[in-house]
Each structure stands twice: as structure tokens, then as C-alpha cells.
Design a protein around this motif. Structure first.
Motif, PDB file in Angstrom:
ATOM      1  N   PRO A   1       0.815  -1.220   0.000  1.00 20.73           N
ATOM      2  CA  PRO A   1       0.000   0.000   0.000  1.00 20.73           C
ATOM      3  C   PRO A   1       0.849   1.270   0.000  1.00 20.73           C
ATOM      4  CG  PRO A   1      -0.868  -1.592   1.569  1.00 20.73           C
ATOM      5  CD  PRO A   1       0.458  -2.125   1.115  1.00 20.73           C
ATOM      6  N   THR A   2       0.351   2.285  -0.689  1.00 20.19           N
ATOM      7  CA  THR A   2       1.041   3.575  -0.748  1.00 20.19           C
ATOM      8  C   THR A   2       1.053   4.237   0.619  1.00 20.19           C
ATOM      9  OG1 THR A   2       0.495   3.949  -3.068  1.00 20.19           O
ATOM     10  CG2 THR A   2       0.915   5.907  -1.720  1.00 20.19           C
ATOM     11  N   THR A   3       2.227   4.708   1.026  1.00 19.80           N
ATOM     12  CA  THR A   3       2.357   5.474   2.265  1.00 19.80           C
ATOM     13  C   THR A   3       2.991   6.820   1.942  1.00 19.80           C
ATOM     14  OG1 THR A   3       4.482   4.386   2.696  1.00 19.80           O
ATOM     15  CG2 THR A   3       2.538   3.468   3.777  1.00 19.80           C
ATOM     16  N   LEU A   4       2.674   7.804   2.760  1.00 20.24           N
ATOM     17  CA  LEU A   4       3.167   9.159   2.530  1.00 20.24           C
ATOM     18  C   LEU A   4       4.404   9.436   3.379  1.00 20.24           C
ATOM     19  CD1 LEU A   4      -0.271  11.037   2.512  1.00 20.24           C
ATOM     20  CD2 LEU A   4       0.927   9.918   0.617  1.00 20.24           C
TER      21      LEU A   4
ATOM     22  N   LYS B   1      -0.450  11.093  -8.086  1.00 15.79           N
ATOM     23  CA  LYS B   1      -0.221  10.762  -9.492  1.00 15.79           C
ATOM     24  C   LYS B   1       0.300  11.979 -10.255  1.00 15.79           C
ATOM     25  CE  LYS B   1      -3.786   7.203  -9.322  1.00 15.79           C
ATOM     26  NZ  LYS B   1      -5.175   6.826  -9.645  1.00 15.79           N
ATOM     27  N   CYS B   2      -0.247  13.144  -9.941  1.00 14.06           N
ATOM     28  CA  CYS B   2       0.223  14.368 -10.596  1.00 14.06           C
ATOM     29  C   CYS B   2       1.657  14.697 -10.192  1.00 14.06           C
ATOM     30  CB  CYS B   2      -0.700  15.535 -10.253  1.00 14.06           C
ATOM     31  SG  CYS B   2      -2.291  15.478 -11.109  1.00 14.06           S
ATOM     32  N   VAL B   3       2.006  14.443  -8.936  1.00 17.81           N
ATOM     33  CA  VAL B   3       3.380  14.669  -8.482  1.00 17.81           C
ATOM     34  C   VAL B   3       4.342  13.772  -9.257  1.00 17.81           C
ATOM     35  CG1 VAL B   3       4.958  14.350  -6.533  1.00 17.81           C
ATOM     36  CG2 VAL B   3       2.779  15.516  -6.188  1.00 17.81           C
ATOM     37  N   ILE B   4       3.959  12.516  -9.449  1.00 14.10           N
ATOM     38  CA  ILE B   4       4.808  11.597 -10.217  1.00 14.10           C
ATOM     39  C   ILE B   4       4.979  12.107 -11.646  1.00 14.10           C
ATOM     40  CG2 ILE B   4       4.976   9.257 -11.167  1.00 14.10           C
ATOM     41  CD1 ILE B   4       3.413   8.354  -8.594  1.00 14.10           C
TER      42      ILE B   4
ATOM     43  N   LEU C   1       4.308  15.521  -2.481  1.00 16.48           N
ATOM     44  CA  LEU C   1       2.908  15.882  -2.278  1.00 16.48           C
ATOM     45  C   LEU C   1       2.769  17.272  -1.671  1.00 16.48           C
ATOM     46  CD1 LEU C   1      -0.072  14.972  -2.382  1.00 16.48           C
ATOM     47  CD2 LEU C   1       0.260  13.969  -0.109  1.00 16.48           C
ATOM     48  N   ALA C   2       3.736  17.676  -0.861  1.00 19.60           N
ATOM     49  CA  ALA C   2       3.680  18.992  -0.220  1.00 19.60           C
ATOM     50  C   ALA C   2       3.696  20.135  -1.231  1.00 19.60           C
ATOM     51  CB  ALA C   2       4.844  19.146   0.757  1.00 19.60           C
ATOM     52  N   ASP C   3       4.139  19.866  -2.456  1.00 19.82           N
ATOM     53  CA  ASP C   3       4.208  20.905  -3.484  1.00 19.82           C
ATOM     54  C   ASP C   3       2.901  21.059  -4.263  1.00 19.82           C
ATOM     55  OD1 ASP C   3       7.035  21.615  -3.179  1.00 19.82           O
ATOM     56  OD2 ASP C   3       7.404  19.570  -3.878  1.00 19.82           O
ATOM     57  N   ALA C   4       1.940  20.188  -3.997  1.00 19.00           N
ATOM     58  CA  ALA C   4       0.683  20.221  -4.745  1.00 19.00           C
ATOM     59  C   ALA C   4      -0.386  21.029  -4.008  1.00 19.00           C
ATOM     60  CB  ALA C   4       0.181  18.799  -4.975  1.00 19.00           C
ATOM     61  N   THR C   5      -1.190  21.743  -4.772  1.00 17.77           N
ATOM     62  CA  THR C   5      -2.375  22.417  -4.245  1.00 17.77           C
ATOM     63  C   THR C   5      -3.555  21.486  -4.478  1.00 17.77           C
ATOM     64  OG1 THR C   5      -1.458  24.590  -4.777  1.00 17.77           O
ATOM     65  CG2 THR C   5      -3.839  24.456  -4.421  1.00 17.77           C
ATOM     66  N   VAL C   6      -4.202  21.058  -3.389  1.00 16.05           N
ATOM     67  CA  VAL C   6      -5.183  19.980  -3.497  1.00 16.05           C
ATOM     68  C   VAL C   6      -6.509  20.363  -2.843  1.00 16.05           C
ATOM     69  CG1 VAL C   6      -5.616  17.524  -3.092  1.00 16.05           C
ATOM     70  CG2 VAL C   6      -3.256  18.352  -3.322  1.00 16.05           C
ATOM     71  N   GLU C   7      -7.591  20.116  -3.562  1.00 16.86           N
ATOM     72  CA  GLU C   7      -8.946  20.280  -3.039  1.00 16.86           C
ATOM     73  C   GLU C   7      -9.756  19.063  -3.456  1.00 16.86           C
ATOM     74  OE1 GLU C   7     -12.860  23.232  -3.475  1.00 16.86           O
ATOM     75  OE2 GLU C   7     -10.980  23.730  -4.492  1.00 16.86           O
ATOM     76  N   GLY C   8     -10.527  18.513  -2.534  1.00 22.55           N
ATOM     77  CA  GLY C   8     -11.313  17.323  -2.829  1.00 22.55           C
ATOM     78  C   GLY C   8     -12.720  17.636  -3.298  1.00 22.55           C
ATOM     79  N   ILE C   9     -13.568  16.604  -3.304  1.00 16.63           N
ATOM     80  CA  ILE C   9     -14.931  16.750  -3.841  1.00 16.63           C
ATOM     81  C   ILE C   9     -16.003  16.690  -2.762  1.00 16.63           C
ATOM     82  CG2 ILE C   9     -14.223  15.718  -6.032  1.00 16.63           C
ATOM     83  CD1 ILE C   9     -15.833  13.177  -5.095  1.00 16.63           C
ATOM     84  N   GLU C  10     -15.605  16.562  -1.487  1.00 14.48           N
ATOM     85  CA  GLU C  10     -16.605  16.345  -0.435  1.00 14.48           C
ATOM     86  C   GLU C  10     -17.617  17.475  -0.318  1.00 14.48           C
ATOM     87  OE1 GLU C  10     -13.187  16.728   0.000  1.00 14.48           O
ATOM     88  OE2 GLU C  10     -12.742  15.923   1.988  1.00 14.48           O
ATOM     89  N   HIS C  11     -17.222  18.675  -0.719  1.00 18.53           N
ATOM     90  CA  HIS C  11     -18.099  19.830  -0.520  1.00 18.53           C
ATOM     91  C   HIS C  11     -18.755  20.314  -1.814  1.00 18.53           C
ATOM     92  CE1 HIS C  11     -16.507  19.802   3.482  1.00 18.53           C
ATOM     93  NE2 HIS C  11     -15.279  20.041   3.060  1.00 18.53           N
TER      94      HIS C  11
END
Length: 327
Positions: free
Chosen positions: A78-81, A205-208, A233-243
Motif C-alpha cells: 500500500p502507498t504510504t506518505l 499521481k500528478c506529483v509523479i 505531495l507537499a508541493d501540490a495544491t489539493v482540493e477534494g470533492i466532499e463539498h
């Protein structure tokens, strides 16, 4: 080739089952509790049947699988951060032994890309990781064929769970929680869906992809100002879909548009978040489909789509990487 497979979840199990069809033998197969090792080759079907019956996969310690006589280590834990362990250490063991490593685990190449490449430089083994980006979709091999330095931007839908939820919400006018529960019942979403719905999976995936492009843009005449050595991952600006409310999708539909979780990679920028796209446009794939849109010098815009997740689907990307090692 002889394969050592670390991780016996959906992807690792599928690689083990499909390996003989591709002309490979499995000499080691490990999960988190035990390992089966045989230099002459294992019977993956029999081993996985034992595991499904609740028995131990094998009689050896999982760590012993890393010393088995394999040509290629398949890292499917499994992927770990953060430190990307234990996957990173597994890759290091393989490369320090001058053996190849093929990854389905995103962590090492999203969080420690430069270190992985440094290890590869000092080894006779190679690292390949097609399966980390888009399941069965040949994203990285397409970029390699074009030349990473010739790809100026990438955008796309890179998470099937989020896409299923948004496309169902749009089609049926249902709320997020209702569709999430439906996705969990169907096995499309995990019991804890946060990795997918918060945008983390798509961001990794975008970071890769950003790391691959940055590496390509650092070579020769295509070098661009401001390209750094590696991203995390710390370099990415991320927003999810929950809202995302149903009303937002309804308003978008009135204007001939819809909403998708879009990942975007360009020079110095990695962004993931809900975006308005044309309702019948290329990026408005439905269900669990994924799509990547590449912007390339000379070639223009290329679209590649397909199944971005699933055990057998992702296993085909792993096995394609192994075939490239043989070439």
C-alpha cells in the motif's frame, strides 16, 4: 523473468496470477505476515487460494522474500506518505543487489523521487513505475515516446472513485453522501474513502507526472527556467470533492457543463480540484474511467483514456514494464 512480488493485495495478486501468461515465473510472493519462496517457481493460484481460505501465504518471513533469486522486484504494498516506507526500503534492497524494481506503489516516486533515481544511477537494475499513474493507461510510456521534454502540460481525471461519485451526482441529482454510500456498496469506494475523495490519490499521481516532466525538462536543449529537481505531495495544491453540492452540478448543467476532479501539471505547478468542464467534452468521462490530456510540442494535444484502477488492469501496466526491461 523471475519475479519477487511484495504485496498480495488486488494488484500484487493479479500480477502473480497473470505472470505465467506473460512468460514469467514467480519465485517469491509476500504479504505483510508471511512469504512463499521457491527458486524453481511457485504456484500462485494455489498460494492465493490458501490466503483466501485464511491460511498463511507461506512459511517464510516477509523480509526473506527480498533476498529471493528474482530478476525483478514488484513493489505492490500500500502507498504510504512521507518516508514512503516500507516500499522505499524494498526498492533500495533490490537496486543495491543490482536487480530491477517495478512499482505499483506510488509513495516512493511521489515522495522520494530524487532518492530513487540516485539509487538507480548506482545500480545495474532499473526502476519502472507505469502502474503508479493511471492503471492500465500507458501514460508514462506515451510521455517517454514523445520525450518528456516535449510535453508541456498534463491535465486529466486520475481517480475513478471521485469520478464515479461526481458523474452519478450529475446524472441522478443525488447528494454526495448518498452516492458515496452507493460507491462503497459497489466496491468502487473504500470503507475510508478519504485518500480518493480528498484528492490525495490524484495529487500523488500528478506529483509523479511532474517529476517525470521535470526530469525531462532538465535535459539538453529543452531545459526550461525554474524547473526543480523533484516534487513531493507537499508541493501540490489539493482540493477534494466532499463539498461539491448537487446544486453546483445543476447550475453547471444549465450552462452545458459539468464538474470533474481534475489534476493539472505544468512547469512549476501541480493542482488538483473540482473544475468545470464541457458536459460532452473530452474530460467529462463517466463512471470509473480515467483520462489524461497531454499537451506536446509538435504533436499538439493527445488524449488517452481507459481503466485507471483495478487489480488486473493495473497488473497489465506492471507486466508491460517488465516486458520493457526484457527489450
Amino acid at each position: 523473468m523471475k519475479l519477487g512480488i511484495i504485496g498480495a493485495g488486488a494488484v500484487g495478486s493479479a500480477v502473480a496470477r497473470l505472470a505465467p501468461e506473460y512468460g514469467h515465473s514467480v519465485v517469491a510472493l509476500a504479504d505483510s505476515e508471511s512469504a512463499a519462496i521457491d527458486p524453481d517457481g511457485l504456484d500462485p493460484e494455489a498460494l492465493l487460494a490458501r490466503k483466501e481460505d485464511g491460511e498463511a501465504l507461506g512459511e517464510s518471513d516477509p523480509d526473506e522474500a527480498l533476498d529471493a533469486p528474482y530478476d525483478v522486484l514488484v513493489e505492490a504494498t500500500p502507498t504510504t506518505l512521507g518516508d514512503a516506507e516500507p516500499g522505499f526500503s524494498h526498492i533500495r534492497r533490490a537496486l543495491e543487489g543490482d536487480r530491477h524494481a517495478v512499482l505499483a506503489n506510488k509513495g516512493p516516486v511521489a515522495e522520494r523521487y530524487e532518492e530513487v533515481r540516485t539509487l538507480e544511477t548506482g545500480s545495474r537494475g532499473q526502476v519502472r513505475f507505469e502502474a503508479t499513474v493511471a492503471g492500465a493507461i500507458p501514460a508514462l510510456s506515451t510521455i517517454a515516446d514523445l520525450g518528456a521534454g516535449n510535453v508541456t502540460a498534463i491535465r486529466g481525471v486520475l481517480n475513478g472513485t471521485a469520478n464515479f461519485i461526481l458523474s452519478r451526482m450529475a446524472a441522478e441529482g443525488l447528494g454526495y453522501e448518498h452516492v458515496l454510500a452507493e460507491a462503497q456498496d459497489l466496491g468502487v469506494a473504500e470503507a475510508d474513502p478519504s485518500f480518493d475523495v480528498q484528492g490525495t490519490d490524484a495529487a500523488l499521481k500528478c506529483v509523479i507526472l511532474a517529476n517525470v516532466l521535470a526530469e525531462g525538462n532538465g535535459d539538453g536543449d529543452t531545459a526550461e527556467v525554474g524547473v526543480r529537481e523533484s516534487y513531493t505531495l507537499a508541493d501540490a495544491t489539493v482540493e477534494g470533492i466532499e463539498h461539491v453540492p448537487p446544486s453546483a452540478l445543476e447550475l453547471a448543467a444549465e450552462d452545458g457543463r459539468t464538474i470533474r476532479l481534475i489534476g493539472e501539471v505544468s512547469t512549476g505547478s501541480i493542482r488538483v480540484g473540482p473544475r468545470l468542464v464541457p458536459e460532452h467534452g473530452t474530460l467529462a468521462v463517466t463512471g470509473t474511467q480515467n483520462i489524461l490530456q497531454l499537451e506536446a510540442r509538435h504533436a499538439g494535444r493527445l488524449n488517452i483514456s481507459g481503466r485507471g484502477a483495478g487489480g488486473p488492469e493495473t497488473a497489465t501496466a506492471v507486466l508491460a514494464d517488465i516486458s520493457r526491461l526484457e527489450a
